[in-house]
Design an enzyme around this catalytic site. Structure first.
Site, PDB file in Angstrom:
ATOM      1  CG  HIS A   1     -22.434  30.488  33.024  1.00 37.77           C
ATOM      2  ND1 HIS A   1     -22.155  29.206  33.401  1.00 37.77           N
ATOM      3  CD2 HIS A   1     -21.417  30.871  32.217  1.00 37.77           C
ATOM      4  CE1 HIS A   1     -21.030  28.824  32.848  1.00 37.77           C
ATOM      5  NE2 HIS A   1     -20.550  29.815  32.128  1.00 37.77           N
TER       6      HIS A   1
ATOM      7  CG  HIS B   1     -15.559  27.523  28.326  1.00 32.96           C
ATOM      8  ND1 HIS B   1     -16.125  28.595  28.955  1.00 32.96           N
ATOM      9  CD2 HIS B   1     -16.518  26.577  28.272  1.00 32.96           C
ATOM     10  CE1 HIS B   1     -17.354  28.336  29.313  1.00 32.96           C
ATOM     11  NE2 HIS B   1     -17.628  27.136  28.901  1.00 32.96           N
TER      12      HIS B   1
ATOM     13  CD  GLU C   1     -18.128  32.198  29.417  1.00 33.82           C
ATOM     14  OE1 GLU C   1     -17.156  31.405  29.351  1.00 33.82           O
ATOM     15  OE2 GLU C   1     -19.213  31.904  29.969  1.00 33.82           O
TER      16      GLU C   1
ATOM     17  CG  ASP D   1     -12.396  29.895  30.851  1.00 33.13           C
ATOM     18  OD1 ASP D   1     -12.308  30.799  31.694  1.00 33.13           O
ATOM     19  OD2 ASP D   1     -13.339  29.803  30.044  1.00 33.13           O
TER      20      ASP D   1
ATOM     21  CG  HIS E   1     -11.831  32.098  36.047  1.00 32.06           C
ATOM     22  ND1 HIS E   1     -12.548  33.242  36.269  1.00 32.06           N
ATOM     23  CD2 HIS E   1     -12.278  31.615  34.859  1.00 32.06           C
ATOM     24  CE1 HIS E   1     -13.386  33.446  35.268  1.00 32.06           C
ATOM     25  NE2 HIS E   1     -13.230  32.479  34.388  1.00 32.06           N
TER      26      HIS E   1
ATOM     27  CG  ASP F   1     -15.854  34.772  32.370  1.00 33.26           C
ATOM     28  OD1 ASP F   1     -16.225  34.721  31.192  1.00 33.26           O
ATOM     29  OD2 ASP F   1     -15.186  33.861  32.899  1.00 33.26           O
TER      30      ASP F   1
ATOM     31  CE1 TYR G   1     -13.264  27.971  35.994  1.00 31.88           C
ATOM     32  CE2 TYR G   1     -12.300  26.169  34.733  1.00 31.88           C
ATOM     33  CZ  TYR G   1     -12.646  27.505  34.855  1.00 31.88           C
ATOM     34  OH  TYR G   1     -12.372  28.358  33.821  1.00 31.88           O
TER      35      TYR G   1
ATOM     36  CG  HIS H   1     -12.639  32.757  26.820  1.00 30.99           C
ATOM     37  ND1 HIS H   1     -13.513  32.465  25.790  1.00 30.99           N
ATOM     38  CD2 HIS H   1     -13.184  32.187  27.938  1.00 30.99           C
ATOM     39  CE1 HIS H   1     -14.522  31.747  26.269  1.00 30.99           C
ATOM     40  NE2 HIS H   1     -14.353  31.580  27.567  1.00 30.99           N
TER      41      HIS H   1
HETATM   42 FE1  FEO Z   1     -15.228  30.707  29.521  1.00 32.20          FE
HETATM   43 FE2  FEO Z   1     -13.912  32.245  32.256  1.00 32.20          FE
HETATM   44  O1  FEO Z   1     -14.904  32.118  30.692  1.00 32.20           O
END
Ligand code: FEO
Length: 400
Positions: free
Chosen positions: A28, A149, A85, A168, A230, A87, A197, A83
């Site tokens: 993004h 996040h 989001e 995250d 991640h 991803d 990051y 989460h």
């Molecule tokens: Fe806030 Fe890895 O998504």
């Protein structure tokens, strides 16, 4: 070492079944030169199995294939959504359809988000910090962590494995499939990715990151492994190292250096940037010269976070700062950098305006700008040297 199709034991009772996405170069708008991974974990007790975190929708077939190599899909009892989001949560509906006996567990914030994103027919069970899910000698505890996040964010903790699954937090965009461990990849390289990051995703969330670190201590959770969703996981001395790095980033002290960020039209502002950098270096100040046209903005932002001072340069075009600087200052200021101070410079022709606009943008973000702006008409000539030297001397006085 592992292959991209492998699953990897992370700690007792926990197996990584995530997917690597080394080709991802833009998250993004945040440049990710090393790609990323979407980490999912199977947590197994004697009677039940949980899948913690899902993946991007397009990676669901690979995720399901990896889960299937470990257990029957119908054996999974829970899908924990730390989460929503996309991803991590984008593939939730597809995964739920493939896991017929799984109950979705999530925070109250995630319940609202899942209904809005996937539709209200996707049933979920809300869990809170007081819930404990027993998988049979292996337990799941939850720590809703709004804004680490998104409002839905949550950490999951497996006490018997002394493992924190914080989604995250503590992650990095590293897409390698060669290892799942920061210590094997190399702490220096991993920490560089941590800061990239952190600067581009977590920097504006320092209040909630602070709360998360304090809460972990308050809860007394013993942690031997931190496995984010991640990049690479932390074990051994890596656990203390990543927490120390977060503490350092939260302290927002910077390393005393100057991030000199500029853009140019006819090379006059570029020439000024070079002169300013040379003068600063001659006065013992470390300077990082960063051209908005050639250096990725995410990398520039990492350097701004690591430095203490921002010196921003733009020429004036149509009474305004150059669009690259306007765009970058927007990119940067919404990330709420903690800077000791900033200063503005630039060339102009028949009317100025760039430095005034840069000042307005930075002061509106709460950054102090104690120096007068440095402006040079058309291009810096020998006659301008004294003006530039005086300005740099004032800057050095303000910096030290
Ligand atoms: Fe806030 Fe890895 O998504």
């Amino acid at each position: 070492m592992t292959t991209s199709n492998a699953t990897v034991p992370i700690s007792p009772n926990i197996t990584w079944v995530g997917v690597c996405d080394p080709e991802l170069k833009d998250f993004h708008g945040f440049e990710t030169p090393l790609g990323s991974s979407y980490n999912s974990y199977l947590v197994r007790g004697s009677s039940k199995i949980a899948l913690v975190d899902v993946a991007n929708e397009g990676f669901v077939p690979e995720l399901l294939s990896k889960i299937s190599s470990q257990v029957e899909l119908a054996e999974i009892d829970y899908i924990v959504v730390n989460h929503i989001e996309p991803d991590h949560g984008g593939g939730l509906r597809l995964v739920k359809e493939a896991l017929p006996n799984a109950e979705i567990l999530c925070s109250s914030g995630a319940a609202k988000g899942i209904a809005a994103f996937h539709g209200a027919d996707l049933a979920v069970t809300v869990v809170s910090a007081t819930d404990l899910i027993d998988l049979g000698g292996v337990t799941l505890q939850f720590l809703p962590m709004p804004m680490v996040h998104w409002p839905d964010s949550m950490f999951t903790y497996v006490a018997e494995s002394k493992t924190l699954l914080p989604n995250d937090a503590f992650g990095q965009h590293i897409g390698t499939s060669e290892t799942r461990w920061a210590d094997e990849y190399g702490f220096d390289k991993t920490m560089d990715a941590v800061n990239l990051y952190y600067a581009n995703i977590l920097m504006p969330l320092s209040t909630t990151i602070r709360r998360a670190l304090d809460k972990i201590v308050e809860l007394g959770w013993e942690i031997e492994t931190i496995a984010p969703s991640h990049g690479l996981a932390w074990r051994g001395e890596g656990v203390a190292r990543i927490i120390e790095r977060y503490e350092h980033n939260l302290s927002a002290v910077g390393d005393g250096s100057v991030a000199l960020v500029y853009t140019t039209a006819w090379h006059s502002t570029e020439k000024m940037a070079g002169q300013i950098a040379e003068l600063l270096r001659a006065r013992g100040v470390t300077v990082h010269v960063l051209d908005l046209e050639t250096v990725p903005w995410s990398a520039i932002t990492q350097q701004v976070m690591e430095s203490s001072v921002l010196v921003a340069g733009s020429p004036t075009l149509h009474n305004s700062m150059f669009y690259r600087m306007a765009g970058y200052l927007h990119y940067l200021t919404v990330l709420k950098p903690s800077l000791k101070l900033a200063a503005a410079f630039g060339s102009y022709g028949w009317s100025s305006g760039a430095t005034k606009q840069m000042r307005q943008a930075l002061e509106a973000a709460g950054v102090e700008m104690p120096l007068e702006d440095l402006q040079i008409k058309y291009r810096p000539l020998a006659a301008d040297e004294e003006t530039i030297v005086s300005w740099v001397d004032e800057l050095v006085k303000a910096v030290v």
